[in-house]
Scaffold this motif. Structure first.
Motif, short mmCIF file in Angstrom:
data_model
loop_
_atom_site.label_atom_id
_atom_site.label_comp_id
_atom_site.label_asym_id
_atom_site.label_seq_id
_atom_site.Cartn_x
_atom_site.Cartn_y
_atom_site.Cartn_z
N SER A 102 -5.64 -6.68 -11.21
CA SER A 102 -6.67 -7.60 -10.71
C SER A 102 -6.12 -9.00 -10.49
N THR A 103 -5.10 -9.41 -11.25
CA THR A 103 -4.55 -10.76 -11.10
C THR A 103 -3.14 -10.76 -10.53
N GLY A 104 -2.46 -9.62 -10.59
CA GLY A 104 -1.08 -9.54 -10.14
C GLY A 104 -0.07 -10.00 -11.19
N THR A 105 -0.56 -10.42 -12.36
CA THR A 105 0.32 -10.90 -13.42
C THR A 105 1.14 -9.75 -14.00
N VAL A 106 2.45 -9.96 -14.11
CA VAL A 106 3.33 -8.97 -14.70
C VAL A 106 3.70 -9.44 -16.11
N ARG A 107 3.57 -8.53 -17.07
CA ARG A 107 3.88 -8.85 -18.46
C ARG A 107 4.85 -7.82 -19.02
N THR A 108 5.60 -8.24 -20.01
CA THR A 108 6.49 -7.35 -20.74
C THR A 108 6.13 -7.48 -22.21
N ALA A 109 5.97 -6.33 -22.87
CA ALA A 109 5.64 -6.33 -24.29
C ALA A 109 6.18 -5.06 -24.93
N ARG B 130 5.90 -11.15 -28.10
CA ARG B 130 5.59 -10.07 -27.14
C ARG B 130 5.52 -8.70 -27.82
N LYS B 131 4.95 -8.68 -29.02
CA LYS B 131 4.73 -7.42 -29.76
C LYS B 131 3.24 -7.15 -29.73
N LEU B 132 2.84 -6.14 -28.96
CA LEU B 132 1.45 -5.83 -28.67
C LEU B 132 0.97 -4.66 -29.52
N ALA C 182 -4.70 1.50 -24.01
CA ALA C 182 -4.63 1.97 -22.62
C ALA C 182 -3.20 2.33 -22.22
N LEU C 183 -2.23 1.61 -22.74
CA LEU C 183 -0.83 1.82 -22.36
C LEU C 183 -0.19 3.07 -22.98
N ILE C 184 -0.62 3.45 -24.19
CA ILE C 184 0.07 4.51 -24.91
C ILE C 184 0.12 5.81 -24.11
N GLY C 185 1.32 6.36 -23.99
CA GLY C 185 1.51 7.65 -23.34
C GLY C 185 1.62 7.65 -21.83
N LEU C 186 1.42 6.49 -21.19
CA LEU C 186 1.51 6.43 -19.73
C LEU C 186 2.96 6.50 -19.27
N ASN C 187 3.17 7.04 -18.10
CA ASN C 187 4.50 7.07 -17.47
C ASN C 187 4.64 5.87 -16.54
N ALA C 188 5.87 5.47 -16.28
CA ALA C 188 6.13 4.43 -15.29
C ALA C 188 5.51 4.88 -13.97
N GLY C 189 4.80 3.98 -13.32
CA GLY C 189 4.13 4.29 -12.05
C GLY C 189 2.66 4.63 -12.22
N ASN C 190 2.22 4.99 -13.45
CA ASN C 190 0.81 5.30 -13.69
C ASN C 190 -0.03 4.05 -13.75
N LEU D 206 -13.92 -4.77 -16.89
CA LEU D 206 -13.01 -3.68 -16.53
C LEU D 206 -11.78 -4.26 -15.87
N ARG D 207 -10.61 -3.82 -16.29
CA ARG D 207 -9.33 -4.26 -15.72
C ARG D 207 -8.53 -3.02 -15.39
N ARG D 208 -7.60 -3.16 -14.49
CA ARG D 208 -6.71 -2.06 -14.12
C ARG D 208 -5.28 -2.54 -14.29
N LEU D 209 -4.45 -1.70 -14.89
CA LEU D 209 -3.05 -2.06 -15.05
C LEU D 209 -2.17 -0.92 -14.53
N THR D 210 -0.96 -1.28 -14.14
CA THR D 210 0.03 -0.31 -13.67
C THR D 210 1.31 -0.51 -14.47
N VAL D 211 1.84 0.59 -15.01
CA VAL D 211 3.10 0.54 -15.75
C VAL D 211 4.24 0.50 -14.73
N LEU D 212 5.07 -0.52 -14.82
CA LEU D 212 6.18 -0.69 -13.88
C LEU D 212 7.49 -0.13 -14.41
N GLU D 213 7.73 -0.33 -15.71
CA GLU D 213 9.00 0.11 -16.30
C GLU D 213 8.82 0.32 -17.80
N VAL D 214 9.53 1.30 -18.33
CA VAL D 214 9.48 1.58 -19.76
C VAL D 214 10.91 1.68 -20.28
N ARG D 215 11.17 0.97 -21.35
CA ARG D 215 12.48 1.07 -22.01
C ARG D 215 12.29 1.83 -23.31
#
Length: 191
Positions: A127-134, A147-149, A158-166, A177-186
């Motif tokens: 919704s905002t385009g903000t990219v975060r790393t945690a 950055r420990k979430l 919401a993040l747990i178990g998602l694949n990159a791209g989901n 309501l917000r929508r997020l997209t996983v970009l990368e997982v290390r």
């Protein structure tokens, strides 16, 4: 055949709402995805061609959630955490429990490009385009300044178990309501 006058009394979107609710009740035949349904009442303006109608109605949002994958260890520890948090944080515990119920659990190994406990994840708030790393952690290790979430936050659950791209829609503590997209997982350092 339905009486057109009764349809008019029920409102222009009643039948669509009923169809979405029925779809949500039936579920998806693919066991890795579940349908979530949210209903809320509000006054809204509905436009059809050039006709405008203002009515108080129930808005139904139906979304197919992406499949999630968890390690057996994460599943076990998160299940205990969700149960322990039921009294103090019932809303987030409920969301986490729902995610656990629809998870595919790996007997052993670590899923590739999947958000697990200890994973560093880069994600975008769509919704905002903000990219975060945690790094996704248990509540005792949470420290937003580092950055420990915590997984026991709405965005963490919401993040747990998602694949990159989901992408997934989640509800904030204020009910937005917000929508997020996983970009990368290390991979977690302990994996």
């Amino acid at each position: 055949m339905a009486d057109p006058r009764s349809a008019q009394k029920l409102g222009p979107l009643h039948f669509l709402e009923q169809a979405l609710l029925e779809l949500a009740r039936r579920g998806d035949p693919d066991e890795q995805t579940k349908t979530s349904c949210r209903a809320e009442t509000r006054t809204q303006k509905v436009e059809k061609n050039t006709m405008s109608i203002t009515s108080t109605k129930t808005t139904v949002r139906s979304e197919i959630k992406p499949p999630i994958t968890l390690t057996a260890n994460d599943y076990k520890r998160l299940s205990l955490l969700a149960r322990a948090a039921e009294n103090k944080m019932p809303d987030v515990a409920s969301v986490l429990t729902e995610e656990l119920e629809r998870a595919h659990v790996l007997a052993d190994g670590h899923p590739v490009q999947t958000v697990c406990m200890g994973s560093e994840v880069r994600f975008r708030d769509d919704s905002t385009g903000t990219v975060r790393t945690a790094t996704l952690v248990y509540p005792d290790d949470a420290d937003i300044s580092r950055r420990k979430l915590s997984v026991l936050t709405p965005v963490g659950a919401a993040l747990i178990g998602l694949n990159a791209g989901n992408s997934i829609t989640w509800e904030t503590r204020t009910g937005d309501l917000r929508r997020l997209t996983v970009l990368e997982v290390r991979v977690p350092q302990s994996a």
